[in-house]
Design an enzyme around this catalytic site. Sequence first.
Site, PDB file in Angstrom:
ATOM      1  NE  ARG A 279       2.818  -8.768   5.431  1.00 50.63           N
ATOM      2  CZ  ARG A 279       1.497  -8.677   5.298  1.00 50.63           C
ATOM      3  NH1 ARG A 279       0.709  -9.470   5.977  1.00 50.63           N
ATOM      4  NH2 ARG A 279       0.984  -7.779   4.486  1.00 50.63           N
TER       5      ARG A 279
ATOM      6  CB  CYS B 174      -1.053  -0.002   1.105  1.00 50.62           C
ATOM      7  SG  CYS B 174      -0.595  -0.802   2.621  1.00 50.62           S
TER       8      CYS B 174
ATOM      9  CE  LYS C 175      -8.411  -8.242   9.630  1.00 49.33           C
ATOM     10  NZ  LYS C 175      -7.304  -9.138   9.310  1.00 49.33           N
TER      11      LYS C 175
ATOM     12  CG  HIS D 261      -5.768  -1.513   2.420  1.00 51.17           C
ATOM     13  ND1 HIS D 261      -4.414  -1.386   2.447  1.00 51.17           N
ATOM     14  CD2 HIS D 261      -6.260  -0.420   3.063  1.00 51.17           C
ATOM     15  CE1 HIS D 261      -4.083  -0.274   3.087  1.00 51.17           C
ATOM     16  NE2 HIS D 261      -5.194   0.343   3.467  1.00 51.17           N
TER      17      HIS D 261
ATOM     18  CD  GLN E  60      -0.329  -8.627   0.525  1.00 49.06           C
ATOM     19  OE1 GLN E  60       0.122  -7.567   0.107  1.00 49.06           O
ATOM     20  NE2 GLN E  60      -0.944  -8.730   1.688  1.00 49.06           N
TER      21      GLN E  60
ATOM     22  CG  ASP F  98      -2.283  -5.500  -1.941  1.00 46.21           C
ATOM     23  OD1 ASP F  98      -3.444  -5.393  -1.512  1.00 46.21           O
ATOM     24  OD2 ASP F  98      -1.298  -4.991  -1.381  1.00 46.21           O
TER      25      ASP F  98
ATOM     26  CG  HIS G 180      -4.096  -0.431  -2.116  1.00 47.92           C
ATOM     27  ND1 HIS G 180      -2.987  -1.104  -2.565  1.00 47.92           N
ATOM     28  CD2 HIS G 180      -4.238  -0.759  -0.805  1.00 47.92           C
ATOM     29  CE1 HIS G 180      -2.458  -1.791  -1.559  1.00 47.92           C
ATOM     30  NE2 HIS G 180      -3.195  -1.607  -0.487  1.00 47.92           N
TER      31      HIS G 180
END
Length: 646
Positions: free
Chosen positions: A367, A338, A473, A519, A385, A387, A389
């Site tokens: 991570r 992000c 979330k 997200h 991911q 991912d 946004h």
Amino acid sequence: MIKITFPDGTQREYNDGITGLEIAEQISPRLAKEVYAATVNGELRDLTRPIDNDATLKLHKWEDEEAKHAFWHSSAHLMAEALEAVFPGMKFGIGPAIENGFYYDVDPGEGKVITEADLLIVENKMKELASKNLTYTRRNVSKKEALEVFEAKGDEYKTELISELLDGTISLYSQGNFTDLCRGPHLPSTEPMKAIKLLSIAGAYWRGDEKRRMLTRIYGITFPKQKLLDEYLVFLEEAKKRDHRKIGRELELFTFSQNVGMGLPLWMPKGSDIRQNLINFLTGVLRKRGYKIVTTPHIGNVNLYKTSGHFEKYGADSFQPISTPQEGEQFMLKPMNCPHHCEIYNATPHSYKELPLRMAEFGTVYRYEQHGELHGLTRVRSFTQDDAHHFCRHDQLRAEFKSIIELILYVFKVMNFDNFSAQVSLRDPNNKQKYIGTDENWEKAERDIIEAAAEMNLKTTVVEGEAAFYGPKLDFMVKDAIGRKWQLGTIQVDYNLPERFELTYNGSDNQKHRPVMIHRTIFGSMERFVAVLIENTSGKFPLWLAPEKAVILPISEKFNDYAAKVLEILNNSDICTLIDERSEKIGKKIRDNELKRIPYLLIIGEKEVENETIAVRKQGEGDQGSMKIEEFVDFINSEIKKEIAF
RNA sequence: GCCAGAGUAGCUCAGGGGUAGAGCACUUCCUUGGUAAGGAAGGGGUCGGGGGUUCAAUUCCCCCCUCCGGCUCCA
């Protein structure tokens, strides 16, 4: 007399103080043997508790979760009695029923350990006690009396629990020589516990707090019939065979190497093909829905994560920054996409007219996960991911959020995931300092999520304290082979990053405004998603995902030339095909290639050479007759189209 | 990170203080076959790593690593 109303609406009169069990007996002695708990006026209760007023009554048989709960809770107490008998001086934490069975957290005392070898001893003791048909009795006690009971026993865990309870709400349950603090309800007796199995042993922090003592948790399960236990154990065995770690190795999809590092998956060619098929599919879907695909580096300046707040929150528990050799500038392995996406947003000015802006990336992040956490592909230190946004105006947020729910449901449908659950994760109202952002924004974001989910008729559970540190979330969870839940898709409303990165757009009033960010992921991570996919399909991937679509099996080496010709045609038609030229009999080749889960086996012998055909055999289903080669190409293409068309 | 268990051939596993075992897989040869296991021979191991005890350790003891089951954590 009191009036009892049954679930079907019928009413009957009984004497005051009659019990649920007695009512069951009057209906039929057989029913009395099959019921384990009762719901009286909506409250779950012991069958043996007297009913004093008019009430609605539902008797719970084994099929009801309520019955299983009472059954397993009573089993936990029985296990505790057995533990106390086998290991005198044992102290007890909590011992609840769970989705499949029960556990008890116990403290065997300083320096003492319970090992797996002890489980059988305890199990046998339980069987011995159960056969005595011990009755469970309930007793309401004052707080003082409850404390006295457990102080006398020296059980500090129970006294700690009691000290937090309100006087007047405390009950004790006893069976045989064992008494426990408990809300109930319980079975009338141990009589129905016909099949008992202790499954495993593990450590568990007292009250889930890692700063407190680690207790020994013993898991077990019981059933009213041996047959049910046998079936359950078979289920566990079958589930083990679907384990993605096992299938991943067998089918050569992925591996791990100590030389590379733990938790760092290595995708082998076939696994990589599956992963790429998923990415290609989703990229197509996203483009149709107006997403823009971006690409960002695997590292970023530490200051970027200071701005986002990730460094403050997770910096100490991350892979530590790397530095440039001369300037000593610090960079972190990217833990999130992000912040990078925010920088892309900020690279150009934005008008209200171009929002919502949907920015997507298959972004690999790193991570640091504690080493005890790592688990196959579902919990790793490096993962990609899917991912995205969404940057939008406040008035667009609700519609945008709903469109993402719709997208996730669509993708899950293509994937045949029908047993997912959806969870709304809110912040912990008693621990607000764990989160960043204003109360006002949190309340707004939480309301947005709950209402958007409701408007989509999505059935959700709400859990406090599970939110991300920057926002609430909506998570989509799917179970693995043995019932562990994993989060795949997630949609998160975020008012904070736009503030921190000072994101703006020009409104119709020609003033600067702050967008709101969503997200979201659908697969979650490619790693976890493939893991769940493997366990859902046992490695029998749908045709469109299968890394190899077909394998040619010549009946003898005489037909290898024709087989090579077929192979070339199919591979040139984009149907990834193999050939098995070993000098084995056809039965052996079929068996070996079925075990590799290749969707189609193409058998070629004299007849096929003469007619220029192939004999098609579908994985798991057998002979499908013969086809011309071009027919087969069309057939495969249309099958694939069908699989991903919804 | 914590508690408990495990680590022997590519895989699944047996063994056990004194020359390392099986099945499958792999290589070669025989076999050339019609819808889930044809036959023979062969190669392959520092018994996870490091220390210790012992005449001798893969086996017993200690430490470490990794894996498995949980706990805690999970942006």
